[in-house]
Design an enzyme around this catalytic site. Structure first.
Site, PDB file in Angstrom:
ATOM      1  N   VAL A 256      -6.325  50.386  72.848  1.00 12.18           N
ATOM      2  CA  VAL A 256      -4.724  49.977  72.815  1.00 12.18           C
ATOM      3  C   VAL A 256      -4.762  48.813  73.797  1.00 12.18           C
ATOM      4  CG1 VAL A 256      -2.513  50.491  73.654  1.00 12.18           C
ATOM      5  CG2 VAL A 256      -3.999  52.480  72.689  1.00 12.18           C
ATOM      6  N   ASP A 303      16.426   9.049  53.517  1.00 11.49           N
ATOM      7  CA  ASP A 303      17.091   8.170  52.662  1.00 11.49           C
ATOM      8  C   ASP A 303      17.983   7.497  53.767  1.00 11.49           C
ATOM      9  OD1 ASP A 303      18.813  10.324  53.093  1.00 11.49           O
ATOM     10  OD2 ASP A 303      19.268  10.876  50.977  1.00 11.49           O
ATOM     11  N   ASP A 599      18.923  14.716  48.178  1.00 11.27           N
ATOM     12  CA  ASP A 599      20.130  15.463  47.729  1.00 11.27           C
ATOM     13  C   ASP A 599      20.597  15.371  46.607  1.00 11.27           C
ATOM     14  OD1 ASP A 599      20.831  12.695  47.198  1.00 11.27           O
ATOM     15  OD2 ASP A 599      22.201  12.253  48.939  1.00 11.27           O
ATOM     16  N   ASP A 603      15.884  14.745  43.286  1.00  8.97           N
ATOM     17  CA  ASP A 603      15.023  14.675  44.282  1.00  8.97           C
ATOM     18  C   ASP A 603      14.244  16.068  44.433  1.00  8.97           C
ATOM     19  OD1 ASP A 603      15.636  12.224  45.209  1.00  8.97           O
ATOM     20  OD2 ASP A 603      17.505  13.219  46.253  1.00  8.97           O
ATOM     21  N   ASP A 697       3.837  44.291  79.894  1.00 12.97           N
ATOM     22  CA  ASP A 697       3.297  42.918  79.098  1.00 12.97           C
ATOM     23  C   ASP A 697       4.412  42.500  78.107  1.00 12.97           C
ATOM     24  OD1 ASP A 697       1.346  42.491  80.972  1.00 12.97           O
ATOM     25  OD2 ASP A 697      -0.187  42.830  79.522  1.00 12.97           O
TER      26      ASP A 697
HETATM   27  P1  ATP Z   1      20.363   6.512  49.572  1.00 13.56           P
HETATM   28  O1  ATP Z   1      19.374   6.667  48.591  1.00 13.56           O
HETATM   29  O2  ATP Z   1      19.790   5.944  50.788  1.00 13.56           O
HETATM   30  O3  ATP Z   1      21.277   7.410  49.612  1.00 13.56           O
HETATM   31  P2  ATP Z   1      22.217   5.011  47.929  1.00 13.56           P
HETATM   32  O4  ATP Z   1      23.423   6.019  48.141  1.00 13.56           O
HETATM   33  O5  ATP Z   1      22.495   3.660  47.923  1.00 13.56           O
HETATM   34  O6  ATP Z   1      21.168   5.165  49.060  1.00 13.56           O
HETATM   35  P3  ATP Z   1      22.131   5.906  45.270  1.00 13.56           P
HETATM   36  O7  ATP Z   1      22.901   6.884  45.451  1.00 13.56           O
HETATM   37  O8  ATP Z   1      20.805   6.303  44.308  1.00 13.56           O
HETATM   38  O9  ATP Z   1      21.643   5.529  46.704  1.00 13.56           O
HETATM   39  O10 ATP Z   1      22.762   4.619  44.617  1.00 13.56           O
HETATM   40  C1  ATP Z   1      22.084   3.534  44.210  1.00 13.56           C
HETATM   41  C2  ATP Z   1      23.121   2.377  44.083  1.00 13.56           C
HETATM   42  O11 ATP Z   1      23.892   2.692  42.789  1.00 13.56           O
HETATM   43  C3  ATP Z   1      23.751   1.957  45.317  1.00 13.56           C
HETATM   44  O12 ATP Z   1      23.332   1.480  46.198  1.00 13.56           O
HETATM   45  C4  ATP Z   1      25.173   1.247  44.623  1.00 13.56           C
HETATM   46  O13 ATP Z   1      24.812   0.114  44.359  1.00 13.56           O
HETATM   47  C5  ATP Z   1      25.261   2.251  43.191  1.00 13.56           C
HETATM   48  N1  ATP Z   1      26.280   3.361  43.335  1.00 13.56           N
HETATM   49  C6  ATP Z   1      26.467   4.090  44.272  1.00 13.56           C
HETATM   50  N2  ATP Z   1      27.437   5.092  43.821  1.00 13.56           N
HETATM   51  C7  ATP Z   1      27.919   4.672  42.838  1.00 13.56           C
HETATM   52  C8  ATP Z   1      28.930   5.030  41.888  1.00 13.56           C
HETATM   53  N3  ATP Z   1      29.693   6.048  42.184  1.00 13.56           N
HETATM   54  N4  ATP Z   1      29.241   4.248  40.679  1.00 13.56           N
HETATM   55  C9  ATP Z   1      28.291   3.456  40.499  1.00 13.56           C
HETATM   56  N5  ATP Z   1      27.584   2.709  41.170  1.00 13.56           N
HETATM   57  C10 ATP Z   1      27.023   3.359  42.409  1.00 13.56           C
END
Ligand code: ATP
Length: 866
Positions: A256, A303, A599, A603, A697
């Protein structure tokens, strides 16, 4: 498949009625481990088995008091084990509850984020890429919509939905891989297709962690060794003519003493309590393994938007080919205005500005709502900021019924387009990353009308784009075209202008980056945003960047070139989510332990591949969350660094109590074995050994598991993933300390023998307990002196010491315990003798730590070199 009737969703009263009829949207939950089972588990271990055999042997030999004592020890041990395990179990259940899913639902004409459990048939769900669908539903409208139905069908290729010739039904448990849709719920809870087949899987995986496996292994090895030693010692004793009963009992107690049966359980408890501590820092571990691996993380791939920055966007500048505008106001409150040369400007004052603002308003899914004086935004912050900008410019609001079609935004496309009916004609409105918008434009709009886009115009637009991005602004481009044929095509468009959005860096991130750096953890920013914006934000956060690479440039590199790039301070911009997987793998090939944030739905593979997949609690999708090990409840980068600190603390604490427990056991074993070999009377009785190991212990070890983090914890390089729990220095400490305590108590025993064996044994037994208690200070830190970490900084430990030493005093002076443990009263002289031998156990480790350069034994100086 646009519908003429714009749905507004159920009213509160309708929801109540449906709920009465159909109940909550839940599946019958898995049976959680009840208290009774946890209690039963305490009696099912190998250790208890040995004890029960010991009690039976004692009884058979007529040693009723011993049998009773062992019985009491079993009960006490089970009680302690139960309290701890139940605490761990309830902690894990709370974590499970926190992971319950949510859904966007349209009710009373308003989009609301609700717990998925609230959904009733008739509700209208808003489904976007990455959403896990919460109920069976019928699509009302859909744009480029596809669903992964593999949970139901086993088929992993996404299925397109919503087009005329395809199915319109979507099912609970499946997830959206692309596009956007509105769908009306047809079935909830157990009546869904998923509910009919599913046995709900709990989300906090209780999979055994590496540490538990390793400790289980160690415990097994020690168990076998214990049995061998015990058999040898009792065999030797019997051969030397010692009393048979005494020898059998000693053999059993020795086993033990040596079997650290409780170790894997203590680790689970420590990790589970660690996971609870992490939630207080906003990090929710989905698997206990994450708590453990986090402590070894050497690279964080993060990101930018929302993790390093606030993700609270405000449009501050507008650039059109003829004019630049400033925008006042902050947040989503439309109290602000657009200025040009000091004058307030409205959409109607400038056709280019008007078209640009309209595009921002129409090409969007965000909404502003007002409660009293406070404005709320539902949707993506980039879009919310453009809606607010439209309000500030007094732009006319869109009618949803006029939306005819949409090409949704995705991180890969980086733009979005809508087809809107405007009076008799229709128009396509596009917004997105400026270069992705510019590449589909052939004209440019000016105050005097549209004209073909020249090279000079392009250079002008790019210059303006660079200028805005250099100050860290996120830049969006806008374009439009007429669509007389009512077709949504992204070509031959007319460029309108740019909007610069400010997204301030999070305040606490700067400190977290500095801390990660001092902790030897590298940070690699991987963003979809432009390299110029990303560089500017890195600068604002004091994140050292010597090279940036766009997603396209990354595709050009072969694996060895990528490996070289990843050895430097690199930033990846305009990346596609798919590229994250390659970056993780390349870093892992260098031996790094990678934490990766993500997100979106794309991804997920990278999150799974990473050693610690980190998803976002606020802006993350369900798919990303399901693929991750850790959820950041506040989406904040600083939380990852804090969680790593917590992971390091947990690992260090496991190391501390494992070493502590083993050194205590070693002392007893050494005393017993030497004593038998030299033929002395038994130095400790069976019941006394049980008392030391199981009563005093265990409590101390758990308290050691609650040790705070050491001040220099984040100044050390990350440990290697497979760093040993004991290590050479650990083993040396255990052997040295064990030898000292074993020999000391033996010396005390023989020294006092003239005064009677009972007194000598009681003193030796008490000495061993005291030695074990004071030796805990040597293990509180593996490298720092107790003076440095503070003698009183762990109140649990002080309480444990007070209780266990108090119990020992009772064991010596309280007659019922005297009977059970075969002890007699000891006097001041004996206490002084014990004190004299105990002192070096405190002093020597302190002195050794003080004179040694403060380098952790398991410190890994350079991972690259490894
Ligand atoms: P991270 O990757 O750091 O989150 P992010 O938000 O810029 O950055 P994405 O969401 O992939 O990355 O967006 C890429 C690009 O697309 C942005 O930089 C922007 O120019 C464009 N974008 C983001 N949201 C929209 C939207 N709702 N409609 C059109 N273009 C968009």
């Amino acid at each position: 498949m646009a519908d003429d009737i714009i749905p507004t969703g159920l009213t509160e009263a309708e929801v109540r009625a449906a709920r009465t009829l159909h109940g909550w949207n839940e599946l019958p939950t898995v049976k959680q481990t009840g208290p009774f089972r946890v209690l039963l588990r305490q009696f099912s271990s190998f250790l208890v088995l040995i004890l029960i055999v010991a009690a039976a042997v004692a009884l058979a030999l007529g040693e009723r008091v011993d049998a009773l004592t062992i019985g009491l020890v079993v009960v006490l041990n089970a009680g302690l084990g139960f309290v701890q395990e139940w605490k761990a179990e309830t902690a894990l259940n709370t974590l499970r509850d926190m992971l319950s899913p949510q859904a966007i639902v349209l009710r009373d004409g308003r989009e609301q984020v609700l717990p998925a459990k609230d959904i009733v048939p008739g509700d209208i769900l808003i489904l976007t890429s990455g959403t896990k669908i919460a109920a069976d539903a019928q699509l009302l409208r859909a744009a480029a919509f596809s669903v992964d139905e593999s949970v139901l069908t086993g088929e992993s290729i996404p299925v397109a939905k919503g087009d005329a010739d395809e199915s319109n039904a979507v099912f609970a448990g499946t997830s959206v891989t692309a596009g956007r849709a509105e769908a009306q719920v047809t079935a909830t809870g157990a009546t869904t297709e998923f509910g009919k087949i599913a046995h709900l899987t709990s989300s906090v995986g209780s999979k055994t962690t590496n540490l538990q496996i390793k400790l289980g292994h160690l415990a097994r090895q020690l168990g076998i060794a214990a049995l061998l030693v015990a058999a040898w010692v009792s065999g030797l004793g019997i051969w030397l003519g010692r009393d048979l009963t005494e020898m059998v009992m000693t053999g059993l107690s020795l086993s033990v003493a040596m079997v650290p049966e409780g170790l894997p359980a203590v680790v689970t408890i420590t990790l589970a309590l660690g996971a609870t501590a992490m939630v207080r820092h906003n990090a929710l571990a989905r698997r206990l393994q994450a708590v453990e691996t986090l402590g070894a993380a050497s690279v964080i791939c993060t990101d930018k938007t929302g993790t390093l920055t606030e993700n609270k966007m405000t449009a501050t500048q507008i650039w059109t080919p003829d004019r630049s505008y400033l925008v006042t106001g902050t947040g989503y409150d439309p109290a602000g205005h657009i200025e040009w040369n000091g004058a307030r400007i409205r959409a109607s004052d400038d056709p280019v500005l008007g078209a640009l603002l309209k595009t921002g308003l129409y090409c969007s899914h965000a909404h502003l709502t007002r409660e009293g004086d406070v404005w709320h935004m539902v949707g993506a912050p980039t879009e919310g900021a453009l809606i607010t900008l439209g309000y500030k410019g007094w732009c006319e609001l869109p009618e949803e019924r006029n939306l005819l079609a949409e090409l949704p935004f995705s991180s890969a496309r980086k733009r979005m387009s809508v087809l809107f009916q405007s009076g008799a004609t229709a128009e396509v409105l596009t917004k997105g990353a400026p270069e992705r918008v510019l590449e589909i434009c052939s004209n440019v709009m000016t105050r005097s009308g549209a004209r073909p886009l020249t090279e000079e115009d392009r250079a002008g637009i790019e210059h303006a784009y660079t200028h805005l991005a250099e100050s860290g602004l996120r830049v969006m481009g806008f374009a439009r075209r007429n669509a007389p044929d009512h077709q949504i095509v992204e070509e031959s468009m007319t460029f309108l202008g740019l909007v610069g959005l400010i997204d301030p860096p999070r305040e606490e991130v700067r400190g977290a980056i500095a801390m990660a750096k001092s902790a030897g953890i590298r940070i690699v920013m991987i963003t979809g945003d432009s390299p110029i914006t990303a560089n500017a934000i890195a600068g604002q956060l004091s994140l050292r960047i010597t090279q940036h690479l766009t997603g396209d440039a990354l595709d050009e590199l072969d694996d060895s070139q990528l490996g070289d790039v990843l050895r430097g301070d690199v930033l990846f911009a305009r990346t596609k989510p798919e590229q994250k997987l390659r970056i993780v793998s390349a870093l892992q090939a260098q031996g790094q332990i990678v934490a990766m944030t993500g997100d979106g739905v794309n991804d997920a593979p990278a999150l799974k591949q990473a050693d610690i997949g980190v998803s976002m609690g606020i802006r993350g999708t369900d798919v990303a969350r399901d693929a991750s090990d850790l959820v950041l409840l506040d989406d904040n980068f600083a939380t990852i660094v804090r969680a790593i600190g917590e992971g390091r603390r947990q690992f260090a604490n496991v190391q501390k109590f494992v070493r502590y427990l083993l050194s205590s056991n070693a002392g007893e074993v050494i005393a017993l074995v030497i004593n038998i070999a030299i033929g002395g009377p038994l130095v400790f009785l069976a019941t006394q050994i049980l008392w030391m190991n199981l009563v005093t212990d265990g409590v101390t070890a758990v308290a050691l598991g609650l040790e705070k983090s050491e001040p220099d914890q984040m100044q050390q390089s990350p440990r290697q993933k497979d760093a040993p729990i004991l290590g050479a220095r650990g083993i040396a400490t255990i052997v040295l300390l064990g030898t000292y305590t074993g020999l000391s108590s033996l010396w005390i025993f023989f020294h006092l023998m003239d005064l009677g064996v009972d007194l000598a044994r009681t003193t030796a037994f008490t000495a061993m307990v005291v030695f074990e208690k004071v030796s805990v200070f040597a293990f509180r830190s593996l490298s720092l002196t107790t003076s440095r970490i503070g003698w009183f900084s762990n109140p649990f430990l002080l309480a444990a010491l007070t209780i266990t030493l108090g119990a020992q005093v009772l064991a010596v002076y309280w007659s019922p315990l005297q009977v059970l443990l075969h002890t007699v009263k000891i006097g001041v002289d004996e206490w002084l003798l014990i004190g004299a031998f105990a002192l070096p156990i405190i002093v020597v480790p302190e002195v050794l730590k003080a004179i040694r350069p403060s380098v952790s034994p398991d410190k890994v100086v350079s991972r690259e070199a490894a």
